[in-house]
Design an enzyme around this catalytic site. Sequence first.
Site, PDB file in Angstrom:
ATOM      1  N   LYS A   1      46.875 -25.827  -9.215  1.00  0.00           N
ATOM      2  CA  LYS A   1      47.683 -26.313 -10.574  1.00  0.00           C
ATOM      3  C   LYS A   1      48.858 -27.241 -10.235  1.00  0.00           C
ATOM      4  O   LYS A   1      49.501 -27.481 -10.270  1.00  0.00           O
ATOM      5  CB  LYS A   1      47.865 -25.593 -10.591  1.00  0.00           C
ATOM      6  CG  LYS A   1      46.500 -24.321 -11.478  1.00  0.00           C
ATOM      7  CD  LYS A   1      46.804 -22.978 -12.036  1.00  0.00           C
ATOM      8  CE  LYS A   1      45.539 -22.845 -12.602  1.00  0.00           C
ATOM      9  NZ  LYS A   1      46.428 -21.225 -13.298  1.00  0.00           N
TER      10      LYS A   1
ATOM     11  N   HIS B   1      45.395 -20.631  18.348  1.00  0.00           N
ATOM     12  CA  HIS B   1      44.351 -19.994  17.818  1.00  0.00           C
ATOM     13  C   HIS B   1      44.900 -18.319  18.583  1.00  0.00           C
ATOM     14  O   HIS B   1      43.527 -18.484  19.915  1.00  0.00           O
ATOM     15  CB  HIS B   1      43.268 -20.639  18.180  1.00  0.00           C
ATOM     16  CG  HIS B   1      42.035 -20.066  16.524  1.00  0.00           C
ATOM     17  ND1 HIS B   1      42.998 -18.410  16.396  1.00  0.00           N
ATOM     18  CD2 HIS B   1      40.782 -20.130  16.775  1.00  0.00           C
ATOM     19  CE1 HIS B   1      41.662 -18.398  15.645  1.00  0.00           C
ATOM     20  NE2 HIS B   1      41.098 -18.920  15.787  1.00  0.00           N
TER      21      HIS B   1
ATOM     22  N   ARG C   1      33.701 -16.397  10.839  1.00  0.00           N
ATOM     23  CA  ARG C   1      34.095 -15.724  11.775  1.00  0.00           C
ATOM     24  C   ARG C   1      35.314 -14.743  12.159  1.00  0.00           C
ATOM     25  O   ARG C   1      35.730 -14.301  12.246  1.00  0.00           O
ATOM     26  CB  ARG C   1      33.377 -16.326  13.481  1.00  0.00           C
ATOM     27  CG  ARG C   1      32.547 -16.843  13.717  1.00  0.00           C
ATOM     28  CD  ARG C   1      32.266 -17.464  14.751  1.00  0.00           C
ATOM     29  NE  ARG C   1      31.590 -18.488  15.135  1.00  0.00           N
ATOM     30  CZ  ARG C   1      30.656 -18.843  14.222  1.00  0.00           C
ATOM     31  NH1 ARG C   1      30.751 -19.171  13.235  1.00  0.00           N
ATOM     32  NH2 ARG C   1      28.714 -19.671  14.389  1.00  0.00           N
ATOM     33  N   THR C   2      36.656 -15.619  11.825  1.00  0.00           N
ATOM     34  CA  THR C   2      38.051 -15.433  11.903  1.00  0.00           C
ATOM     35  C   THR C   2      38.187 -14.882  10.470  1.00  0.00           C
ATOM     36  O   THR C   2      38.791 -13.381  11.360  1.00  0.00           O
ATOM     37  CB  THR C   2      38.755 -16.351  12.177  1.00  0.00           C
ATOM     38  OG1 THR C   2      38.467 -16.933  13.666  1.00  0.00           O
ATOM     39  CG2 THR C   2      40.153 -16.048  12.318  1.00  0.00           C
TER      40      THR C   2
ATOM     41  N   ARG D   1      46.050 -19.261   8.455  1.00  0.00           N
ATOM     42  CA  ARG D   1      45.159 -19.879   9.022  1.00  0.00           C
ATOM     43  C   ARG D   1      45.670 -21.739   8.139  1.00  0.00           C
ATOM     44  O   ARG D   1      44.778 -21.312   6.648  1.00  0.00           O
ATOM     45  CB  ARG D   1      43.639 -20.231   8.938  1.00  0.00           C
ATOM     46  CG  ARG D   1      42.782 -21.198   9.279  1.00  0.00           C
ATOM     47  CD  ARG D   1      41.205 -21.185   9.846  1.00  0.00           C
ATOM     48  NE  ARG D   1      41.207 -20.731  11.136  1.00  0.00           N
ATOM     49  CZ  ARG D   1      39.785 -20.847  11.716  1.00  0.00           C
ATOM     50  NH1 ARG D   1      38.626 -20.768  11.472  1.00  0.00           N
ATOM     51  NH2 ARG D   1      40.252 -20.385  12.411  1.00  0.00           N
TER      52      ARG D   1
END
Length: 312
Positions: free
Chosen positions: A82, A132, A54-55, A104
């Site tokens: 890596k 958030h 969603r975000t 995020r």
Amino acid sequence: MKHLRSIEELTPQSLVALLDLADHMAEVNARSIPKVPALRGKTVASLFFEDSTRTRISFETAAKRLSAETMTFSVSTSSVNKGESLRDTVETIAAMGVDAFIVRHKSSGVPWQIARWTEASIVNAGDGWHQHPTQALLDCFTIRTALNRRTGFDGLRIAIVGDIKHSRVARSDVQAFAMLGAAVTLVAPPTLLPPSLDGWPVEVAPDLDAVIGETDVLYLLRMQRERMNEALVPSLREYTARFGLTPERAARLQKHALVMHPGPMNRGVEMAVDPSELPGSVITQQVTNGVAVRMAVLFHLLGSGASTAGEE
């Protein structure tokens, strides 16, 4: 305002200003061609180190509707595998010309750290258990629109139910709702509450039955088992019996009461009814409103003035 990393970076006035700007963006989204040139020439990069549907899609849609260029960073196919450090990743992408990073990460505080490594604006799309902010803004916008509360939330009773301990949404929502004047009650077993609620402008209720009949907004949270290292409730059945929205409890809601959820839902646990059958459910509206609110945030950080949002 250069960044949006926490609700604490907003004042009541700037919060309301963002909600007012989201009204304009919602009008843009209602057009047959929902796109404006407000951020033409700007580049927005998404750095998602945690899974998201969603975000991430909401931010990307918001940026594209403002005519910004978008870049999406996928951890699974990146040089992080890596051994590349977070700083090297940020500085590499920033060197390509980025005006804003949407971040995020599973660790709290990462958006603040990234802000030290780049001149770009930083928008926190969720950091650990911490914050958030755009979810809180879209929740405020949804309540304001659905209950016609444009002047504030004074007198509004909001119950946040579920896994408060692991929820960045709960922390941001409590701050935003209280900033607008709402009375917030947390409803959860002691094991799903933070170790300390000092400084939280909230009351606590022992179960959902204690507040269900007096609540104007019922905000349900899922149990975030991916963040738990131990069993914090005896069983999901017992949790639903005390804290789930069952058909019997839904029948006790006030006629005007809203039912909200940030998603994804654990159907049959915190939500034991079909939300599409609840007259007060605004869960799909939250998703819709998320685009308008994130357009407002991006425009506020990168744009030149609210009037541009109305240009064709």
